[in-house]
Design a protein around this motif. Structure first.
Motif, PDB file in Angstrom:
ATOM      1  N   TRP A 116       2.013  -3.516  14.566  1.00  0.00           N
ATOM      2  CA  TRP A 116       2.686  -4.771  14.885  1.00  0.00           C
ATOM      3  C   TRP A 116       3.387  -5.305  13.641  1.00  0.00           C
ATOM      4  CZ3 TRP A 116       3.393  -6.169  19.714  1.00  0.00           C
ATOM      5  CH2 TRP A 116       2.504  -5.710  20.698  1.00  0.00           C
ATOM      6  N   THR A 117       4.658  -5.639  13.790  1.00  0.00           N
ATOM      7  CA  THR A 117       5.471  -6.142  12.685  1.00  0.00           C
ATOM      8  C   THR A 117       5.558  -7.656  12.737  1.00  0.00           C
ATOM      9  OG1 THR A 117       6.821  -4.142  12.539  1.00  0.00           O
ATOM     10  CG2 THR A 117       7.776  -6.164  11.667  1.00  0.00           C
ATOM     11  N   THR A 118       5.305  -8.303  11.596  1.00  0.00           N
ATOM     12  CA  THR A 118       5.566  -9.726  11.410  1.00  0.00           C
ATOM     13  C   THR A 118       6.776  -9.860  10.501  1.00  0.00           C
ATOM     14  OG1 THR A 118       3.234 -10.337  11.638  1.00  0.00           O
ATOM     15  CG2 THR A 118       4.675 -11.916  10.525  1.00  0.00           C
ATOM     16  N   PHE A 119       7.721 -10.676  10.908  1.00  0.00           N
ATOM     17  CA  PHE A 119       8.920 -10.921  10.121  1.00  0.00           C
ATOM     18  C   PHE A 119       8.750 -12.248   9.374  1.00  0.00           C
ATOM     19  CE2 PHE A 119      10.384  -8.266  13.667  1.00  0.00           C
ATOM     20  CZ  PHE A 119      10.952  -7.218  12.948  1.00  0.00           C
ATOM     21  N   TRP A 120       8.580 -12.150   8.050  1.00  0.00           N
ATOM     22  CA  TRP A 120       8.375 -13.331   7.210  1.00  0.00           C
ATOM     23  C   TRP A 120       9.722 -13.831   6.705  1.00  0.00           C
ATOM     24  CZ3 TRP A 120       3.673 -15.569   6.571  1.00  0.00           C
ATOM     25  CH2 TRP A 120       2.550 -14.811   6.909  1.00  0.00           C
ATOM     26  N   ARG A 121       9.983 -15.107   6.913  1.00  0.00           N
ATOM     27  CA  ARG A 121      11.239 -15.682   6.414  1.00  0.00           C
ATOM     28  C   ARG A 121      11.122 -16.183   4.975  1.00  0.00           C
ATOM     29  NH1 ARG A 121      12.758 -20.083   9.838  1.00  0.00           N
ATOM     30  NH2 ARG A 121      10.600 -20.232  10.529  1.00  0.00           N
ATOM     31  N   LEU A 122       9.921 -16.307   4.471  1.00  0.00           N
ATOM     32  CA  LEU A 122       9.644 -16.446   3.041  1.00  0.00           C
ATOM     33  C   LEU A 122       8.766 -15.258   2.659  1.00  0.00           C
ATOM     34  CD1 LEU A 122       8.732 -20.257   2.869  1.00  0.00           C
ATOM     35  CD2 LEU A 122      10.964 -19.217   2.441  1.00  0.00           C
ATOM     36  N   ASP A 123       8.770 -14.867   1.392  1.00  0.00           N
ATOM     37  CA  ASP A 123       8.094 -13.636   1.004  1.00  0.00           C
ATOM     38  C   ASP A 123       6.647 -13.906   0.607  1.00  0.00           C
ATOM     39  OD1 ASP A 123       7.289 -11.175   0.070  1.00  0.00           O
ATOM     40  OD2 ASP A 123       9.159 -10.784  -0.992  1.00  0.00           O
ATOM     41  N   PRO A 124       5.666 -13.488   1.441  1.00  0.00           N
ATOM     42  CA  PRO A 124       4.264 -13.775   1.118  1.00  0.00           C
ATOM     43  C   PRO A 124       3.748 -12.974  -0.069  1.00  0.00           C
ATOM     44  CG  PRO A 124       4.380 -12.311   3.012  1.00  0.00           C
ATOM     45  CD  PRO A 124       5.801 -12.728   2.692  1.00  0.00           C
ATOM     46  N   ARG A 125       4.480 -11.962  -0.503  1.00  0.00           N
ATOM     47  CA  ARG A 125       4.022 -11.161  -1.636  1.00  0.00           C
ATOM     48  C   ARG A 125       4.042 -11.944  -2.938  1.00  0.00           C
ATOM     49  NH1 ARG A 125       8.008  -6.188  -0.754  1.00  0.00           N
ATOM     50  NH2 ARG A 125       9.391  -7.996  -0.586  1.00  0.00           N
ATOM     51  N   GLU A 126       4.726 -13.089  -2.935  1.00  0.00           N
ATOM     52  CA  GLU A 126       4.728 -13.931  -4.133  1.00  0.00           C
ATOM     53  C   GLU A 126       3.454 -14.762  -4.266  1.00  0.00           C
ATOM     54  OE1 GLU A 126       8.047 -16.256  -5.168  1.00  0.00           O
ATOM     55  OE2 GLU A 126       9.530 -14.898  -4.306  1.00  0.00           O
ATOM     56  N   GLN A 127       2.599 -14.751  -3.229  1.00  0.00           N
ATOM     57  CA  GLN A 127       1.444 -15.632  -3.225  1.00  0.00           C
ATOM     58  C   GLN A 127       0.180 -14.892  -3.674  1.00  0.00           C
ATOM     59  OE1 GLN A 127       2.121 -18.863  -2.733  1.00  0.00           O
ATOM     60  NE2 GLN A 127       4.190 -18.031  -2.592  1.00  0.00           N
ATOM     61  N   PRO A 128      -0.659 -15.536  -4.499  1.00  0.00           N
ATOM     62  CA  PRO A 128      -1.858 -14.879  -5.036  1.00  0.00           C
ATOM     63  C   PRO A 128      -3.057 -14.985  -4.099  1.00  0.00           C
ATOM     64  CG  PRO A 128      -1.651 -17.036  -6.013  1.00  0.00           C
ATOM     65  CD  PRO A 128      -0.458 -16.864  -5.086  1.00  0.00           C
ATOM     66  N   PHE A 129      -2.890 -14.583  -2.827  1.00  0.00           N
ATOM     67  CA  PHE A 129      -4.002 -14.634  -1.882  1.00  0.00           C
ATOM     68  C   PHE A 129      -3.774 -13.604  -0.789  1.00  0.00           C
ATOM     69  CE2 PHE A 129      -1.107 -18.260  -0.934  1.00  0.00           C
ATOM     70  CZ  PHE A 129      -0.499 -17.747   0.187  1.00  0.00           C
ATOM     71  N   GLU A 130      -4.835 -13.317  -0.053  1.00  0.00           N
ATOM     72  CA  GLU A 130      -4.736 -12.445   1.116  1.00  0.00           C
ATOM     73  C   GLU A 130      -4.293 -13.297   2.299  1.00  0.00           C
ATOM     74  OE1 GLU A 130      -5.066  -9.223   1.401  1.00  0.00           O
ATOM     75  OE2 GLU A 130      -5.488  -8.939  -0.741  1.00  0.00           O
ATOM     76  N   LEU A 131      -3.111 -13.024   2.819  1.00  0.00           N
ATOM     77  CA  LEU A 131      -2.531 -13.920   3.819  1.00  0.00           C
ATOM     78  C   LEU A 131      -3.332 -13.967   5.106  1.00  0.00           C
ATOM     79  CD1 LEU A 131       1.332 -13.723   3.632  1.00  0.00           C
ATOM     80  CD2 LEU A 131      -0.096 -15.743   3.597  1.00  0.00           C
ATOM     81  N   HIS A 132      -3.841 -12.822   5.569  1.00  0.00           N
ATOM     82  CA  HIS A 132      -4.538 -12.842   6.865  1.00  0.00           C
ATOM     83  C   HIS A 132      -5.786 -13.719   6.793  1.00  0.00           C
ATOM     84  CE1 HIS A 132      -1.939 -10.044   8.886  1.00  0.00           C
ATOM     85  NE2 HIS A 132      -2.030  -9.187   7.888  1.00  0.00           N
ATOM     86  N   ASP A 133      -6.491 -13.639   5.662  1.00  0.00           N
ATOM     87  CA  ASP A 133      -7.648 -14.506   5.493  1.00  0.00           C
ATOM     88  C   ASP A 133      -7.217 -15.960   5.334  1.00  0.00           C
ATOM     89  OD1 ASP A 133     -10.473 -15.205   4.696  1.00  0.00           O
ATOM     90  OD2 ASP A 133      -9.422 -15.709   2.835  1.00  0.00           O
ATOM     91  N   TRP A 134      -6.159 -16.136   4.547  1.00  0.00           N
ATOM     92  CA  TRP A 134      -5.733 -17.495   4.215  1.00  0.00           C
ATOM     93  C   TRP A 134      -5.132 -18.208   5.412  1.00  0.00           C
ATOM     94  CZ3 TRP A 134      -1.024 -20.094   3.715  1.00  0.00           C
ATOM     95  CH2 TRP A 134      -1.049 -21.227   2.930  1.00  0.00           C
ATOM     96  N   LEU A 135      -4.358 -17.487   6.249  1.00  0.00           N
ATOM     97  CA  LEU A 135      -3.745 -18.128   7.415  1.00  0.00           C
ATOM     98  C   LEU A 135      -4.788 -18.539   8.442  1.00  0.00           C
ATOM     99  CD1 LEU A 135      -0.483 -16.082   7.990  1.00  0.00           C
ATOM    100  CD2 LEU A 135      -0.677 -18.463   7.328  1.00  0.00           C
ATOM    101  N   GLY A 136      -5.956 -17.955   8.361  1.00  0.00           N
ATOM    102  CA  GLY A 136      -7.036 -18.379   9.251  1.00  0.00           C
ATOM    103  C   GLY A 136      -7.735 -19.632   8.781  1.00  0.00           C
ATOM    104  N   ARG A 137      -7.264 -20.227   7.695  1.00  0.00           N
ATOM    105  CA  ARG A 137      -7.881 -21.420   7.125  1.00  0.00           C
ATOM    106  C   ARG A 137      -6.891 -22.575   7.153  1.00  0.00           C
ATOM    107  NH1 ARG A 137     -11.687 -20.744   3.148  1.00  0.00           N
ATOM    108  NH2 ARG A 137     -11.598 -23.010   2.996  1.00  0.00           N
ATOM    109  N   PRO A 138      -6.745 -23.227   8.319  1.00  0.00           N
ATOM    110  CA  PRO A 138      -5.748 -24.308   8.412  1.00  0.00           C
ATOM    111  C   PRO A 138      -6.065 -25.506   7.536  1.00  0.00           C
ATOM    112  CG  PRO A 138      -7.110 -24.211  10.392  1.00  0.00           C
ATOM    113  CD  PRO A 138      -7.438 -22.985   9.585  1.00  0.00           C
TER     114      PRO A 138
END
Length: 333
Positions: A20-42
């Protein structure tokens, strides 16, 4: 953009182990965290920004095909605004089918004319969306984006979740009218002059840039009258670093009849916000920067008639915004 020859209008493409492809309009690779874990933390600051950045507003692909049908494998979930927009299928530049998208995994099948046509698929401008496959029952050749690239940054009024469909947001309508390659950075509730948004625009080639600034700053009480002009100046300066001569258009907030004259928690009215945005932009003394007062895009009377709530236009309001801005957003000769 992003290394995928098929889709356009995004910054980074991420593919999970299931394809499954997610299209990011900002680049999450610039962020110092694991996005899947972090996005689960609203509860984490910035969660909403990245939720919005993962919504494929303005992302689309084009093929030349003589197939009789196309199948799109898509996955969707409700996002923080609890909305999933439809998918638009355009043939020859005209809406052919608008298909609702339900939560979960699904395959959307659409019949096509079966003769040589140009097909565009516009992904939903609302919802948490993944795409796994597009398949045809006949010949289909992916077509690269053509036309000059236009980047537009703004709030939910630029993301346009309340438009009829993703090809009828006001940026999509303007881009289609002019034949431009749209990069839509409408981030509902999250247009707060974030440095990553400025860097994204700075690092993305473009022939025209528009920035719709102020309404989220008013609602979020993000900056004061002391700090806002400098933040606007800094944001535009970062953008300018990557685009020395590209026209930049700064648009101040559209009218919000039921909010006008009401100070927010830091004491700023919408008129104050407009003045601060204008001051920050004019401080640069940039000959290639144009200012548009949002109150000249829609009148107060039109806003009262066309808004779905105190702030957001309805579908016909977005169409009128496109009609008003299309002749004012132009490329130099």
């Amino acid at each position: 953009m992003g290394g995928d020859p098929l889709w356009t209008g995004y910054r980074h493409r991420a593919v999970d182990p299931d394809g499954w492809t997610t299209f990011w309009r900002l680049d999450p690779r610039e962020q110092p965290f694991e996005l899947h874990d972090w996005l689960g933390r609203p509860d984490r600051p910035g969660h909403r920004l990245w939720s919005r950045a993962a919504t494929p507003a303005g992302v689309r692909a084009t093929w030349r095909t003589s197939a009789a049908s196309v199948r799109l494998e898509i996955r969707a979930a409700l996002d923080i605004y609890q909305e999933i927009a439809p998918v638009d299928f355009l043939v020859g530049g005209e809406l052919h089918r608008r298909c609702p998208v339900e939560p979960g995994e699904q395959v959307i099948a659409v019949e096509l004319p079966g003769t040589s046509v140009e097909l565009e698929i516009w992904l939903p401008q609302g919802g948490a969306i993944g795409v796994r496959d597009v398949s045809f029952d006949g010949e289909a050749e992916p077509l690269p984006p053509i036309g000059p690239r236009w980047i537009t940054y703004g709030s939910s009024i630029t993301q346009c979740t309340g438009a009829y469909g993703p090809s009828e947001t006001w940026p999509a309508l303007v881009a289609r009218r002019h034949g431009w390659d749209l990069v839509g950075l409408g981030l509902g509730g999250e247009c707060h002059l974030d440095p990553i948004a400025a860097r994204t625009i700075r690092d993305t080639p473009a022939r025209l840039i528009s920035l719709c600034l102020g309404i989220n700053i008013y609602g979020g009480e993000t900056f004061s009258g002391r700090t806002l002009p400098g933040q606007v100046e800094s944001f535009v300066s970062t953008v300018r670093d990557g685009h020395p001569h590209t026209p930049i258009v700064v648009i101040t907030p559209l009218p919000a009849p039921n909010l006008e004259g009401k100070p927010n928690a830091v004491g700023l009215t919408l008129d104050d916000i407009r003045g601060c945005v204008e001051l920050g932009a004019r401080t640069l003394r940039d000959p290639d920067l144009q200012l548009i007062d949002g109150r000249t895009v829609l009148s107060t009377e039109e806003a009262q008639r066309l808004y779905a709530d105190d702030l957001h236009p309805g579908p016909d309001g977005y169409r009128l915004i496109a009609d008003r801005l299309a002749p004012r957003l132009t490329l130099p000769l």
